[in-house]
Design an enzyme around this catalytic site. Sequence first.
Site, PDB file in Angstrom:
ATOM      1  CE  LYS B 208      -2.851   2.710   3.200  1.00  8.74           C
ATOM      2  NZ  LYS B 208      -3.823   2.661   4.299  1.00  8.74           N
ATOM      3  CE  LYS B 210      -1.396   7.190   4.763  1.00 10.69           C
ATOM      4  NZ  LYS B 210      -2.863   7.092   5.052  1.00 10.69           N
ATOM      5  CG  ASP B 238      -4.935   5.985   2.100  1.00 10.76           C
ATOM      6  OD1 ASP B 238      -5.836   6.804   1.823  1.00 10.76           O
ATOM      7  OD2 ASP B 238      -4.559   5.758   3.267  1.00 10.76           O
ATOM      8  CG  ASN B 240      -4.994   9.727   4.266  1.00 11.82           C
ATOM      9  OD1 ASN B 240      -3.777   9.533   4.286  1.00 11.82           O
ATOM     10  ND2 ASN B 240      -5.828   9.002   4.989  1.00 11.82           N
ATOM     11  CD  GLU B 263      -6.727   3.159   2.884  1.00 18.26           C
ATOM     12  OE1 GLU B 263      -5.980   2.229   2.528  1.00 18.26           O
ATOM     13  OE2 GLU B 263      -6.645   3.714   3.991  1.00 18.26           O
ATOM     14  CG  ASN B 286      -8.454   5.163   7.105  1.00 24.75           C
ATOM     15  OD1 ASN B 286      -8.168   5.379   5.939  1.00 24.75           O
ATOM     16  ND2 ASN B 286      -7.961   5.880   8.110  1.00 24.75           N
ATOM     17  CG  ASP B 310      -8.038   1.590  13.754  1.00 29.69           C
ATOM     18  OD1 ASP B 310      -8.092   1.280  14.977  1.00 29.69           O
ATOM     19  OD2 ASP B 310      -7.150   2.309  13.286  1.00 29.69           O
ATOM     20  CG  HIS B 337      -6.870   2.396   9.367  1.00 25.22           C
ATOM     21  ND1 HIS B 337      -6.906   2.926  10.649  1.00 25.22           N
ATOM     22  CD2 HIS B 337      -6.242   3.308   8.601  1.00 25.22           C
ATOM     23  CE1 HIS B 337      -6.340   4.117  10.636  1.00 25.22           C
ATOM     24  NE2 HIS B 337      -5.927   4.371   9.429  1.00 25.22           N
ATOM     25  CG  ASN B 339      -3.530   6.307  12.375  1.00 24.01           C
ATOM     26  OD1 ASN B 339      -2.909   6.831  11.451  1.00 24.01           O
ATOM     27  ND2 ASN B 339      -4.783   6.609  12.663  1.00 24.01           N
ATOM     28  CG  HIS B 366       1.643   3.119  10.492  1.00 21.97           C
ATOM     29  ND1 HIS B 366       0.386   2.938  10.012  1.00 21.97           N
ATOM     30  CD2 HIS B 366       1.999   4.392  10.148  1.00 21.97           C
ATOM     31  CE1 HIS B 366      -0.020   4.059   9.417  1.00 21.97           C
ATOM     32  NE2 HIS B 366       0.947   4.950   9.475  1.00 21.97           N
TER      33      HIS B 366
END
Lengths: 439, 439
Positions: B208, B210, B238, B240, B263, B286, B310, B337, B339, B366
């Site tokens: 994935k 970001k 993703d 965001n 995403e 998410n 999550d 998901h 963080n 992460h």
Amino acid sequence: MTGASSVPVSSGPTTSGPTITRATVTPILIGDPPLLNTQGVHQPYTPRMIVELETDAGVTGVGETYGDTDYLTIAERLAVAVVGQPLSCLNRLGTLVGGDSSAPESTRLDVGGLRGVRTSTKLTASVVSAFEVAALDALGRTTGLPVHALLGGKVRDRVEYSGYLFYRWAEHPVPDAPADDWGDALDPDGVVAQAQRFADRYGFTSFKLKGGVFPPEEEIAAINALRAAFPEAPLRLDPNGAWSVATGISVANELANVVEYLEDPTLGVTGMSEVYRKTGVPLATNMCVTTFAEVPAAFAADAVQVVLSDHHFWGGLVATRELAALCRTFGVGLSMHSNTHLGISLAAMTHVASTVPDLLYACDTHRPWQTEDVITEPHTFSGGCVDVSDAPGLGIELDRDNLARFHERWKAGDVRNRDDVSAMRVARPEWTQPAMPRW
Amino acid sequence: MTGASSVPVSSGPTTSGPTITRATVTPILIGDPPLLNTQGVHQPYTPRMIVELETDAGVTGVGETYGDTDYLTIAERLAVAVVGQPLSCLNRLGTLVGGDSSAPESTRLDVGGLRGVRTSTKLTASVVSAFEVAALDALGRTTGLPVHALLGGKVRDRVEYSGYLFYRWAEHPVPDAPADDWGDALDPDGVVAQAQRFADRYGFTSFKLKGGVFPPEEEIAAINALRAAFPEAPLRLDPNGAWSVATGISVANELANVVEYLEDPTLGVTGMSEVYRKTGVPLATNMCVTTFAEVPAAFAADAVQVVLSDHHFWGGLVATRELAALCRTFGVGLSMHSNTHLGISLAAMTHVASTVPDLLYACDTHRPWQTEDVITEPHTFSGGCVDVSDAPGLGIELDRDNLARFHERWKAGDVRNRDDVSAMRVARPEWTQPAMPRW
């Protein structure tokens, strides 16, 4: 008894914790009074099945579910498959059943026309539920924890049930049938007298009347008579889908300010949705939505405002809690349905009901109608409630003498399926399965 | 440390089983690399909180969640409320928080703009999750069962994670910040090199990226470069929610046959729904759906095809399983998901993921970016997977030296909230929270 004794340990995922060393499925017949519904009348004896799971530590847990032949066939397969599995294999029970189900996927009505759709998934879930409850009972006994603690803990100490009223005959129309002293109830006075006896004996403060037996105006009269006799009691009427949409709308309008909800006034999402849209009377169901697969369409159409969960249908206690989460998420109410059952299922119902914060309606139970049980200390109802047990597991003990006796009855008898239509035909030879809607 | 020591036993429902005698909430700061996202860059240190619950039998369980001030405030209240409660009070944790939350219900974006809506219900759920995990850990240690067994048992022995790629700087633009040897990654070559190192070191076979950091064409180029380097790997991008609906549609069309899913290409149910409708590319989220309250509208609009659960957001491991049931019922996919988090949460994620049959996508984590941990034996990734522990509880041990050290860091420092915007402003003084959509 149908038993599956130890077989070699299977190749499931490794795990710690107890292992299932023996699974036993015991079909039984239990006495049932001549309670009437839109399909006919309860038979003198009805089949149930008792599941026992024993672990390598010698702990045994018990579960209970429907005992019709199709359920037994699946249960016997699962009884073989679970031996050697960890007790914590709840998430794999559905998979362990494996193979093709004996019952093809279809949408025809279930035995007796009273349990909603009949699919192989649902039959499997109904069997899995008994094994799941037995595994939770054994896990609770192993860890010293009550089943509710294994479900995240109770949020209440007592679970409220409603008095389940039936039109009924005084006795079965056959010799040597089980008997009781309740007498008949075939009109509003009889229904009110039955409710009064229920209230006096068990403290019920809400009542459900099984309808669909007489023309709607007679059943409306019975509900109004109950309202007069019990001004504060929440009241429910359940014709098991016997009415047309037009009749459902008409009854809903007449009882709009009288009933807490109507249960399955008509069959199907479209009809239920229309009755609700045109009347605003909340509709409950144990026929329109009885599986997860039926949820999306019914919720989208606002066809049901209260789902009556039944941990047998839905696949067990965890599945019941998942249904509760679904209902919570979509703003749909939740209560609990009951078919004829014994104390093992009542214990299971009480444990799971104690853990669901938003189970805000009194649950249904047939249990007060049963004069027999397979547990040594049958539950008592007080103030309409059953206390939530904090003893390990379900908090009950199997009565092995009774279990053996009821199993001998099953072996000696020829009743293998619930069949209210045939039972009615004994008294009324011209009776056939009613075409729906009846009214 | 912020601690709530023993107070008199509360008046909750009676129960058997262990009682919570002490609850401790410890805020910490942990090192974080300079990972870029559409809001800015990770700070050198990010707040987390560690929750410990001790029982009357002397057993301690641990949990982990976000450590921002608003979460801590709720956690300190809950730490007082749980003392004297049974360990199996999971279903009442939300109620025990009680009172008015410090954060009013609103729909503004959360800290950093990366966690979806920010409501008091969600903040509470994020705190409850750490207590629930700690209680399950303690219950597992008490009963000798792994957490997955308390959730119905694992259905797989390993849980797959995907390699979580970030555009990043080589180092933080401040002195004395935590450092690593990954170097920067600011273009397709850098992203591919990072993925290669992830694959070599941990065996990840899906990735994935970001995004939302550079203009879409640069990120499309990075995804295409990954595709060339890893022809078989599932790929995800993703941003965001940094793109307009038009940009989201454009990117989705360009990557339609390249990505497993996109995403959060854009913000909100309406926009997500339009991107999916016009491209057919599955969308994960998410941000659009992070609470049960957001589910009905998003599912009705077909706005998300994969919910990234999550367990912090959703209120714990049982809630994650309820979300799984919701997704299963509505035919929506499920993945996980992440963080910034440590090994306690990785253990919790792995346990719950092992129990969900239909969690069919590799989960995000992460964790490989963190060089520090609060457990004595940090997890290892092999073949992109983490083994599911069968040891009692979560199967981890708290490293109390590290916990104390990271708490001292929290006390000595002034970082109290995750704030990627301010962290970016250190390097680029003109930086402000980006208006969405950026592209």
